[in-house]
Scaffold this motif. Structure first.
Motif, PDB file in Angstrom:
ATOM      1  N   GLU A 187      10.021  -2.006   0.131  1.00 61.21           N
ATOM      2  CA  GLU A 187      11.483  -2.084  -0.021  1.00 61.21           C
ATOM      3  C   GLU A 187      12.202  -1.619   1.237  1.00 61.21           C
ATOM      4  OE1 GLU A 187      13.808   1.080  -2.033  1.00 61.21           O
ATOM      5  OE2 GLU A 187      14.077  -0.427  -3.577  1.00 61.21           O
ATOM      6  N   GLN A 188      12.043  -0.350   1.549  1.00 60.83           N
ATOM      7  CA  GLN A 188      12.687   0.250   2.715  1.00 60.83           C
ATOM      8  C   GLN A 188      11.945   1.546   3.010  1.00 60.83           C
ATOM      9  OE1 GLN A 188      16.489   2.061   2.148  1.00 60.83           O
ATOM     10  NE2 GLN A 188      15.947   2.979   0.203  1.00 60.83           N
ATOM     11  N   PRO A 189      12.050   2.075   4.232  1.00 61.90           N
ATOM     12  CA  PRO A 189      11.373   3.346   4.505  1.00 61.90           C
ATOM     13  C   PRO A 189      11.921   4.443   3.606  1.00 61.90           C
ATOM     14  CG  PRO A 189      12.668   2.587   6.417  1.00 61.90           C
ATOM     15  CD  PRO A 189      12.797   1.545   5.371  1.00 61.90           C
ATOM     16  N   GLY A 190      11.074   5.400   3.288  1.00 68.15           N
ATOM     17  CA  GLY A 190      11.513   6.562   2.509  1.00 68.15           C
ATOM     18  C   GLY A 190      11.815   7.715   3.465  1.00 68.15           C
ATOM     19  N   GLU A 228       9.010   8.304   6.012  1.00 65.26           N
ATOM     20  CA  GLU A 228       8.894   7.191   6.957  1.00 65.26           C
ATOM     21  C   GLU A 228      10.041   7.255   7.965  1.00 65.26           C
ATOM     22  OE1 GLU A 228       8.617   6.862   3.673  1.00 65.26           O
ATOM     23  OE2 GLU A 228       6.538   6.226   3.444  1.00 65.26           O
ATOM     24  N   PHE A 239       5.289   3.139   5.125  1.00 69.99           N
ATOM     25  CA  PHE A 239       4.322   3.605   4.117  1.00 69.99           C
ATOM     26  C   PHE A 239       3.463   4.765   4.623  1.00 69.99           C
ATOM     27  CE2 PHE A 239       5.545  -0.338   2.094  1.00 69.99           C
ATOM     28  CZ  PHE A 239       5.692   0.095   0.775  1.00 69.99           C
ATOM     29  N   ASN A 276       8.750  -3.602   5.811  1.00 74.27           N
ATOM     30  CA  ASN A 276       9.691  -3.432   4.701  1.00 74.27           C
ATOM     31  C   ASN A 276      10.773  -4.505   4.750  1.00 74.27           C
ATOM     32  OD1 ASN A 276       9.041  -0.965   3.165  1.00 74.27           O
ATOM     33  ND2 ASN A 276       9.134  -0.030   5.192  1.00 74.27           N
ATOM     34  N   HIS A 315       6.099  -1.989  -7.091  1.00 76.11           N
ATOM     35  CA  HIS A 315       6.149  -1.086  -5.938  1.00 76.11           C
ATOM     36  C   HIS A 315       5.328   0.165  -6.282  1.00 76.11           C
ATOM     37  CE1 HIS A 315       7.592   1.541  -2.818  1.00 76.11           C
ATOM     38  NE2 HIS A 315       8.130   0.486  -2.233  1.00 76.11           N
TER      39      HIS A 315
HETATM   40  N1  URA Z   1       8.603   2.692   0.197  1.00 77.50           N
HETATM   41  C1  URA Z   1       8.732   1.500   0.829  1.00 77.50           C
HETATM   42  O1  URA Z   1       9.111   0.514   0.227  1.00 77.50           O
HETATM   43  N2  URA Z   1       8.417   1.432   2.106  1.00 77.50           N
HETATM   44  C2  URA Z   1       7.989   2.463   2.809  1.00 77.50           C
HETATM   45  O2  URA Z   1       7.739   2.307   3.985  1.00 77.50           O
HETATM   46  C3  URA Z   1       7.854   3.685   2.122  1.00 77.50           C
HETATM   47  C4  URA Z   1       8.171   3.775   0.817  1.00 77.50           C
END
Ligand code: URA
Length: 488
Positions: free
Chosen positions: A321-324, A327, A334, A360, A442
């Motif tokens: 999805e996107q960095p957390g 990250e 990830f 992502n 996810h």
């Molecule tokens: N969740 C995500 O979707 N991507 C990441 O890089 C980390 C957590």
């Protein structure tokens, strides 16, 4: 003939539940019954009594909870509406939770308003101490809820203040807690309790926790509506605290130790000075442009861009999805708890993460600050669309045989469809540039599951999905042997 059900002020939900069960068992349709509080009911026929009836419709615990919460709403129609809804559930005219149904939506919205009112009561009741009751200290509070929540909201105080006696008076009902027993009565004298020394304590406490640097009057009013202010001793100070806020902020600034936040070190480490001429591949060059991306506003807050990583000729690409939070600090996709779940799934299949290009759908971390924590926020459709340009570029460069979409955001970015992942997982759809996209959940979803049995079942399904995706990628690789990836 129209039947009437008299709903008392105390125990209303219980009376409604028993009557509704009986009405259903007798097959009395909602048009033939009216629930009310006395006035106008005398012209109608009371409900015939009959022995306890078996349930005519079975509802889940959460459905019962939702209906019973909505029954605490101030809306006089609520009892009739709730009965009509369960009648329709029995007749299978509506599915519980179906938001396209008006009555269903109304009940859900009213339950939400009631929950909010309960929350306000828990937060804004202020007890004042009175003469002790034998060895037990005794307290009283006055509160004006919007809905009929006294019976539902006060067990919270019984748990919290179980070793004291107390009373909470409201204009309609009074909750009494004596020697560990909670009872309710109709309020006869709705006068607020007198002031006493406890007020001074509250005022000092409130002044101490008031942070002038966070002064947001409108937010204060929405969290603590003015309606409640008059009963809160500490609010007497609010005008003065607001007036002196600017001065106190200056004092705080002068005193503040200059401790950098956690992400400051990460920013300092960023290879942001890497120049375009040092970038070798097109992917690297484009990453440098993406660092300055202003297609949406997320990047303005994040520590850094988190670009994809892995071999540029990977046969499989995994899109999250996107960095957390982690990250965002490390600059690698990830790399945190969800990454550990993904690594474990790949390890189970015996497929090394080094062979996967991982990226992502959205390249910056979207969050809401809460104190020192940064709370993940799902990117909205506009943000996903804005970031898709970069994702498509990565796909064009890598040209994998198969793309794996982890979760709804990645699935939407890759296929354009926002349909539920639960209905699509384990399947292959056609994505950007006609590349096949395998859909699954996810990994962060697995981390949110609280029930161990469910978590273990879902983890196993996730491992099976990843195994299936790898096998499918190998099949595609076999079918396309001899061709280069760009010819496919
Ligand atoms: N969740 C995500 O979707 N991507 C990441 O890089 C980390 C957590």
């Amino acid at each position: 003939m129209k039947y009437s059900v008299e709903i008392p002020k105390i125990g209303a939900v219980d009376v409604w539940r028993k009557s509704a069960r009986q009405l259903l068992a007798l097959g009395i349709a909602p048009e033939l019954v009216h629930f009310g509080t006395g006035t106008g009911l005398f012209a109608m026929t009371p409900l015939p009594t009959q022995p306890k009836a078996p349930p005519a419709v079975t509802l889940s615990k959460s459905a019962v909870q939702l209906i019973e919460t909505a029954l605490c709403h101030a809306d006089p129609e609520r009892f009739d509406r709730a009965y009509a809804l369960i009648w329709r559930l029995k007749e299978r005219q509506v599915r519980f939770g179906d938001r396209s149904d008006r009555a269903m939506r109304k009940i859900m919205a009213q339950a939400k308003e009631v929950r909010r009112d309960i929350h306000k009561m828990h937060a804004f009741v202020r007890f004042r101490e009175g003469p002790p009751n034998g060895t037990r200290r005794a307290f009283a509070a006055w509160f004006e809820p919007t809905h009929n929540i006294v019976e539902t909201a006060t067990p919270f105080f019984a748990k919290r203040f179980g070793d004291m006696d107390w009373m909470i008076k409201t204009p309609e009902l009074t909750a009494l807690f004596r020697d560990g027993v909670l009872t309710f009565e109709e309020t006869t004298d709705p006068a607020p309790p007198p002031d006493d020394a406890t007020e001074e304590l509250w005022c000092r406490y409130y002044a101490a926790i008031f942070n002038p640097a966070r002064l947001m009057v409108s937010a204060m009013q929405s969290e603590m509506p003015q309606k409640y202010w008059k009963n809160l001793p500490e609010t007497l100070q609010i005008p003065q605290l607001i007036r002196s806020a600017a001065e106190r902020v200056d004092q705080m600034k002068a005193l503040a130790p200059s401790q950098p936040p956690a992400f400051a070190r990460a920013i300092a480490r960023q290879p942001s000075c890497k120049m375009a001429h040092q970038a070798t591949s097109a992917l690297e060059k484009t990453m440098l442009d993406a660092r300055r991306c202003t297609r949406c506003s997320i990047g303005g807050r994040a520590t850094q861009l988190v670009w994809g990583e892995g071999p540029t000729d990977a046969k499989i690409m995994i899109v999250g999805e996107q960095p957390g939070d982690q990250e965002d600090l490390s600059g690698r996709p990830f790399n945190g708890p969800a990454g550990a779940v993904l690594d474990m799934a790949l390890e189970k299949v015996g497929f090394s993460r080094d062979r996967v290009y991982i990226t992502n759908a959205v390249k910056h971390f979207k969050f809401k600050p809460r104190g020192k924590r940064r709370i993940h926020q799902r990117p909205n459709t506009g943000e996903v669309d804005a970031c898709r340009w970069w994702l498509e570029f990565e796909i064009q460069q890598v040209r994998p045989f198969l793309i794996v979409a982890l979760g709804a955001t990645a699935a939407r970015a890759l296929t354009g469809s926002g349909d539920q992942i639960a209905d699509r997982r384990g399947q292959v759809e056609t994505g950007f540039a006609a590349l096949p996209v395998f859909l699954t959940i996810h990994p962060a979803y697995l981390l949110r599951l609280r029930n161990p049995a469910e978590a273990s079942l879902q983890t196993q399904r996730f491992h099976e999905d990843i195994t299936l995706a790898i096998s499918y990628m190998q099949l595609l690789e076999f079918e396309n042997r001899g061709k280069t990836q760009t010819q496919i």
